[in-house]
Design a protein around this motif. Structure first.
Motif, short mmCIF file in Angstrom:
data_model
loop_
_atom_site.label_atom_id
_atom_site.label_comp_id
_atom_site.label_asym_id
_atom_site.label_seq_id
_atom_site.Cartn_x
_atom_site.Cartn_y
_atom_site.Cartn_z
N THR A 246 95.25 132.37 82.99
CA THR A 246 95.74 132.16 81.63
C THR A 246 95.60 133.43 80.78
O THR A 246 96.35 133.64 79.84
N GLU A 247 94.64 134.26 81.14
CA GLU A 247 94.44 135.51 80.41
C GLU A 247 95.63 136.46 80.58
O GLU A 247 95.90 137.29 79.71
N SER A 248 96.35 136.31 81.69
CA SER A 248 97.47 137.20 81.98
C SER A 248 98.65 136.97 81.03
O SER A 248 99.49 137.86 80.87
N VAL A 249 98.72 135.80 80.40
CA VAL A 249 99.80 135.55 79.44
C VAL A 249 99.66 136.47 78.23
O VAL A 249 100.63 137.10 77.78
N GLY A 250 98.45 136.57 77.69
CA GLY A 250 98.22 137.49 76.58
C GLY A 250 98.42 138.94 76.98
O GLY A 250 98.96 139.74 76.20
N ILE A 251 98.00 139.29 78.19
CA ILE A 251 98.19 140.66 78.67
C ILE A 251 99.67 140.98 78.80
O ILE A 251 100.13 142.07 78.43
N ALA A 252 100.45 140.03 79.31
CA ALA A 252 101.89 140.25 79.47
C ALA A 252 102.57 140.42 78.12
O ALA A 252 103.41 141.32 77.94
N ALA A 253 102.21 139.59 77.14
CA ALA A 253 102.81 139.70 75.81
C ALA A 253 102.43 141.02 75.14
O ALA A 253 103.28 141.70 74.54
N ASN A 254 101.16 141.39 75.24
CA ASN A 254 100.70 142.62 74.61
C ASN A 254 101.33 143.85 75.25
O ASN A 254 101.82 144.76 74.55
N SER A 255 101.35 143.91 76.58
CA SER A 255 101.94 145.06 77.26
C SER A 255 103.44 145.14 77.05
O SER A 255 104.01 146.24 77.01
N ALA A 256 104.10 143.99 76.88
CA ALA A 256 105.54 144.00 76.61
C ALA A 256 105.84 144.64 75.27
O ALA A 256 106.78 145.44 75.14
N VAL A 257 105.04 144.33 74.25
CA VAL A 257 105.24 144.92 72.93
C VAL A 257 105.00 146.43 72.96
O VAL A 257 105.81 147.22 72.45
N VAL A 258 103.90 146.84 73.58
CA VAL A 258 103.55 148.26 73.61
C VAL A 258 104.60 149.06 74.38
O VAL A 258 105.10 150.10 73.90
N MET A 259 104.97 148.60 75.57
CA MET A 259 105.91 149.33 76.40
C MET A 259 107.30 149.34 75.79
O MET A 259 108.00 150.37 75.81
N ALA A 260 107.74 148.21 75.22
CA ALA A 260 109.06 148.16 74.61
C ALA A 260 109.15 149.08 73.39
O ALA A 260 110.15 149.78 73.21
N SER A 261 108.11 149.11 72.58
CA SER A 261 108.10 150.00 71.41
C SER A 261 108.15 151.46 71.83
O SER A 261 108.88 152.27 71.24
N LEU A 262 107.38 151.81 72.86
CA LEU A 262 107.38 153.19 73.34
C LEU A 262 108.74 153.58 73.90
O LEU A 262 109.26 154.67 73.62
N LEU A 263 109.36 152.68 74.68
CA LEU A 263 110.66 152.99 75.26
C LEU A 263 111.75 153.06 74.20
O LEU A 263 112.71 153.83 74.35
N VAL A 264 111.63 152.29 73.13
CA VAL A 264 112.60 152.38 72.04
C VAL A 264 112.56 153.77 71.42
O VAL A 264 113.61 154.38 71.14
N ILE A 265 111.36 154.29 71.19
CA ILE A 265 111.22 155.64 70.63
C ILE A 265 111.80 156.68 71.58
O ILE A 265 112.50 157.63 71.16
N ILE A 266 111.54 156.54 72.89
CA ILE A 266 112.05 157.50 73.87
C ILE A 266 113.57 157.44 73.94
O ILE A 266 114.26 158.48 73.98
N VAL A 267 114.14 156.23 73.96
CA VAL A 267 115.60 156.08 73.99
C VAL A 267 116.22 156.67 72.73
O VAL A 267 117.28 157.31 72.78
N ASP A 268 115.57 156.47 71.60
CA ASP A 268 116.08 157.04 70.35
C ASP A 268 116.07 158.57 70.40
O ASP A 268 117.02 159.22 69.94
N LEU A 269 115.03 159.15 70.96
CA LEU A 269 114.97 160.61 71.10
C LEU A 269 116.11 161.12 71.98
O LEU A 269 116.78 162.10 71.64
N ILE A 270 116.35 160.44 73.10
CA ILE A 270 117.45 160.85 73.99
C ILE A 270 118.80 160.69 73.30
O ILE A 270 119.68 161.56 73.39
N ALA A 271 118.97 159.58 72.56
CA ALA A 271 120.24 159.33 71.88
C ALA A 271 120.51 160.38 70.80
O ALA A 271 121.64 160.84 70.62
N VAL A 272 119.46 160.78 70.08
CA VAL A 272 119.61 161.81 69.05
C VAL A 272 120.03 163.14 69.67
O VAL A 272 120.89 163.85 69.13
#
Length: 278
Positions: A246-272
């Motif tokens: 059950t602990e993995s549900v919180g880990i999955a949600a937390n890691s999804a937010v962190v990784m998605a936010s980081l990739l959004v910044i990287i994609v924005d840098l490439i797009a610029v």
């Protein structure tokens, strides 16, 4: 007279260094192996998603349901954020432009800033927090409660039914939310301009869009599609591959937010960088 070091001490020291070096090598090897396993898992997941996206039997009802969950239920948060972006940007920029006698440039500057960068990126980051965590937690809980395993046993493809509609819905709805946030940001900018001034709405809009060109709008919308795809992929991957506890549900949600936010910044840098070359 010089003291000689006993042979036993030299052998013990050499044996200890050899063991430390071996453990360090094994540790690095395990980390590299784990990295390669993660890369292969992501690659296979992406290939599986693409294969099921263009296959027969698309889950249209689930796609509409996810569009409602992502789009309609995000409107209040996006509305407040869009208005505040325009309001704050105008209040912060106006004193500087007054010093240079360029207050008339305020609507155009704010409109270009919001349309090009502020609107797409902030909307994507908010959606990464809201949508990415939701997908990670939802699919993670389904993995923990063995619902995904039950679908596989009953010959139902969980990727086609659970993953593909969510990714496509995020890819479609985030650009629409970005355009909505841009419009409210410009509206909030008009409200901020009237706090210490008096500008009619028609004049403000004409000055704002008089400086906006076609190439200011199109790249921002195109990169919003990539933002949505990245958020959908990361949220679904983290939830779909969550652990058994059950602990993995919180880990999955937390890691999804962190990784998605980081990739959004990287994609924005490439797009610029790509937009700057055009």
């Amino acid at each position: 007279m010089k003291k000689t070091v006993p042979i036993k001490k030299i052998k013990a020291y050499a044996r200890k260094k050899t063991i430390d070096l071996s453990e360090n090598t094994i540790h690095r090897k395990n980390k590299f192996t784990l990295f390669l396993n993660n890369v292969s898992d992501v690659t296979l997941f992406v290939v599986d998603v693409f294969k099921n996206t263009f296959s027969r039997g698309f889950e249209f009802k689930e796609f509409l349901h996810q569009c409602f969950q992502i789009g309609n239920k995000s409107l209040p948060l996006i509305s407040i954020t869009g208005v505040i972006i325009g309001l704050v940007l105008t209040i912060q920029s106006r004193p500087v432009l007054v010093n240079f006698g360029a207050v008339t440039m305020l609507p155009g500057m704010v409109a270009i800033s919001i349309i090009r960068e502020m609107g797409p990126v902030i909307t994507a980051l908010i959606c990464a927090g809201k949508i990415g965590s939701s997908m990670g937690a939802e699919l993670g809980s389904m993995r923990v409660t063995e619902q995904i395993d039950a679908m596989e046993v009953s010959s139902t493809n969980p990727v086609k039914f659970l993953v593909v509609p969510r990714i496509l819905a995020a890819t479609l709805m985030i650009p629409l939310l970005t355009i909505y946030a841009d419009a409210l940001g410009i509206l909030g900018s008009w409200g901020g301009a009237n706090i210490k001034g008096d500008v009619s709405f028609v004049l403000f809009i004409s000055q704002a869009f008089g400086n906006v060109e076609f190439m200011d709008f199109i790249p921002a919308v195109i990169k919003s599609f990539f933002f949505g795809a990245v958020i959908g992929f990361v949220g679904c991957y983290k939830g779909f591959n969550a652990g058994r506890g059950t602990e993995s549900v919180g880990i999955a949600a937390n890691s999804a937010v962190v990784m998605a936010s980081l990739l959004v910044i990287i994609v924005d840098l490439i797009a610029v960088q790509i937009t700057d070359l055009l």
